[in-house]
Design a protein around this motif. Structure first.
Motif, PDB file in Angstrom:
ATOM      1  N   GLU A 174       0.828  -1.207   0.000  1.00 38.10           N
ATOM      2  CA  GLU A 174       0.000   0.000   0.000  1.00 38.10           C
ATOM      3  C   GLU A 174       0.868   1.265   0.000  1.00 38.10           C
ATOM      4  OE1 GLU A 174      -3.240   1.562   2.930  1.00 38.10           O
ATOM      5  OE2 GLU A 174      -3.476  -0.606   2.621  1.00 38.10           O
ATOM      6  N   ARG A 175       1.860   1.296   0.916  1.00 38.58           N
ATOM      7  CA  ARG A 175       2.756   2.451   1.005  1.00 38.58           C
ATOM      8  C   ARG A 175       3.557   2.590  -0.282  1.00 38.58           C
ATOM      9  NH1 ARG A 175       1.128   6.164   3.511  1.00 38.58           N
ATOM     10  NH2 ARG A 175       3.029   7.356   3.580  1.00 38.58           N
ATOM     11  N   HIS A 178       1.588   4.200  -2.887  1.00 40.30           N
ATOM     12  CA  HIS A 178       1.457   5.626  -2.600  1.00 40.30           C
ATOM     13  C   HIS A 178       2.713   6.395  -3.055  1.00 40.30           C
ATOM     14  CE1 HIS A 178       0.785   9.402  -0.515  1.00 40.30           C
ATOM     15  NE2 HIS A 178       1.963   9.248   0.088  1.00 40.30           N
ATOM     16  N   TYR A 179       3.888   5.848  -2.688  1.00 38.97           N
ATOM     17  CA  TYR A 179       5.131   6.526  -3.057  1.00 38.97           C
ATOM     18  C   TYR A 179       5.323   6.559  -4.568  1.00 38.97           C
ATOM     19  CZ  TYR A 179       6.439   6.500   1.880  1.00 38.97           C
ATOM     20  OH  TYR A 179       6.471   6.712   3.222  1.00 38.97           O
ATOM     21  N   GLN A 181       2.916   6.595  -6.730  1.00 39.19           N
ATOM     22  CA  GLN A 181       1.963   7.597  -7.241  1.00 39.19           C
ATOM     23  C   GLN A 181       2.544   9.005  -7.117  1.00 39.19           C
ATOM     24  OE1 GLN A 181      -1.435   6.634  -4.931  1.00 39.19           O
ATOM     25  NE2 GLN A 181      -2.498   5.605  -6.615  1.00 39.19           N
ATOM     26  N   GLU A 182       3.183   9.281  -5.975  1.00 36.95           N
ATOM     27  CA  GLU A 182       3.807  10.600  -5.776  1.00 36.95           C
ATOM     28  C   GLU A 182       4.919  10.812  -6.805  1.00 36.95           C
ATOM     29  OE1 GLU A 182       2.872  13.131  -3.692  1.00 36.95           O
ATOM     30  OE2 GLU A 182       1.135  11.826  -3.321  1.00 36.95           O
TER      31      GLU A 182
END
Ligand code: ADP
Length: 363
Positions: A174-175, A178-179, A181-182
């Protein structure tokens, strides 16, 4: 000394022979009657002026030098022809030619002409060199600018990818997503910057999607937050409740630059600080303020702060282009950027955008 000894008549031959200009006198059949040493040096040998010009510059006058010279004589007034390429004994020169008709003193009948030759070779090659140097300077400036503008998102992407790698190794998908995506956001920003720079170099404007000013400022804060955290800088938001939308994506760059400068200034002080970002509007403008608790701006810095390449930062850290670009972007979108010192200390940068350049969201 007798007075009549000092007139042009007496000294004219000397003058003509010592002149840097080439002079050729010819009759109506284009036969050369006289020429000075400069003309001898500049032009090929020969009796007929058309042949002499053709010898060094065969393709310059498509109608042929003979026809050209005769028609220049019949016009009456002096005729000038610049940038004639002339090759003589392997040496290339650029000549300016002026042709004047000569009439008989009594009858006024055309009896020939005079050709004045100016050697422009050095001037032309210097102008070429200068144009080349200017082009080089412009290319160098653009390259430095590209590097500077791309460095900010690149920095963020590198960090996020490093973080993603670390959490992926620990199976925290999940993390990691997220990273990544950033990172993707950062890459998209880079694509946008490159396209803006391309546009800039073509001097055209691109219409970007409308964005709420607060959202744009928030995006810039996010993009710069990694660097701010590292420098121990806290970013405080004082956003106006409802801000208008703006059309230019370039503003994001302006905000990023201002945040980065504030963070750099406070980092140099070595004890962190607070950056307060405030958005509001008055009757005429939407305003965005960036107030830091850094060292502020000295008089010398204040004078040159918007000049391209002015930087007080270490080599490799500052290009001195950031604020010059900000000023340029603001002027292009009809807005302003102001630098001053805050009453409580620290620097205060204010960006203002005329309300007529903004729109209000429909919801
Ligand atoms: P760069 O960041 O590459 O040096 P800029 O044009 O962005 O180029 O900034 C020029 C200079 O202005 C900086 O080197 C710094 O001396 C000064 N400056 C900019 N912002 C601030 C700030 N918030 N506080 C103090 N000095 C600043």
């Amino acid at each position: 000394m007798a007075e009549h000894a000092l007139n042009f008549g007496r000294i004219s031959r000397k003058l003509i022979d010592s002149m840097p200009l080439g002079l050729v006198v010819f009759d109506e059949n284009l036969t050369i009657k006289d020429r000075n040493p400069a003309a001898e040096e500049l032009l090929a040998a020969g009796d007929n002026l058309a042949d002499v010009l053709r010898a060094g510059s065969p393709h310059q006058r498509p109608e042929g030098w003979g026809v050209f010279l005769r028609s220049a004589l019949t016009v009456g007034e002096s005729q000038g022809f610049g940038n004639i390429a002339y090759a003589l004994d392997g040496r290339d020169s650029v000549l300016d030619l002026t042709i004047s008709a000569l009439g008989d003193e009594e009858s006024g009948e055309l009896i020939g002409g005079i050709l004045i030759i100016e050697d422009e070779t050095v001037k032309v090659s210097m102008a070429d060199e200068l144009a080349g140097a200017e082009r080089l300077a412009a290319v160098g400036k653009l390259a430095a600018r590209v590097a500077h503008e791309l460095n900010n998102p690149l920095d963020g992407i590198l960090r996020y990818i490093g973080l993603a790698q670390r959490v992926a190794e620990n199976n925290n998908e999940e993390r990691a997503v997220h990273y990544l995506q950033e990172s993707r956001k950062g890459l998209l920003r880079m694509v946008q910057i490159v396209s803006e720079l391309l546009d800039f170099s073509r001097s055209t404007h691109t219409a970007f999607e409308e964005a709420d000013i607060n959202k744009l400022v928030e995006d810039a804060i996010k993009a710069m937050s990694v660097g701010a955290e590292r420098a121990g800088v806290r970013i405080q938001r004082e956003f106006g409740e409802k801000m208008p939308n703006v059309r230019t994506g370039n503003l994001f760059q302006v905000f990023c630059n201002l945040i980065k400068n504030a963070v750099d200034a406070m980092e140099e002080q070595g004890r962190g600080g607070v950056l307060t970002v405030r958005t509001y509007y008055d009757e005429r403008n939407a305003l965005i303020e960036f107030a830091d608790t850094g060292p502020g701006l000295s008089e010398e810095v204040m004078e040159k702060i918007f000049e391209a390449f002015f930087t007080t930062k270490a080599k490799g850290k500052g290009t001195g282009l950031g604020l010059a670009i900000c000023l340029d972007i603001m002027e292009r979108c009809g807005g302003k950027i102001k630098a001053q010192n805050h009453d409580e200390g620290g620097a205060l940068f204010t960006v203002s955008i005329p309300l007529e350049r903004t729109s209000w969201a429909r919801v």
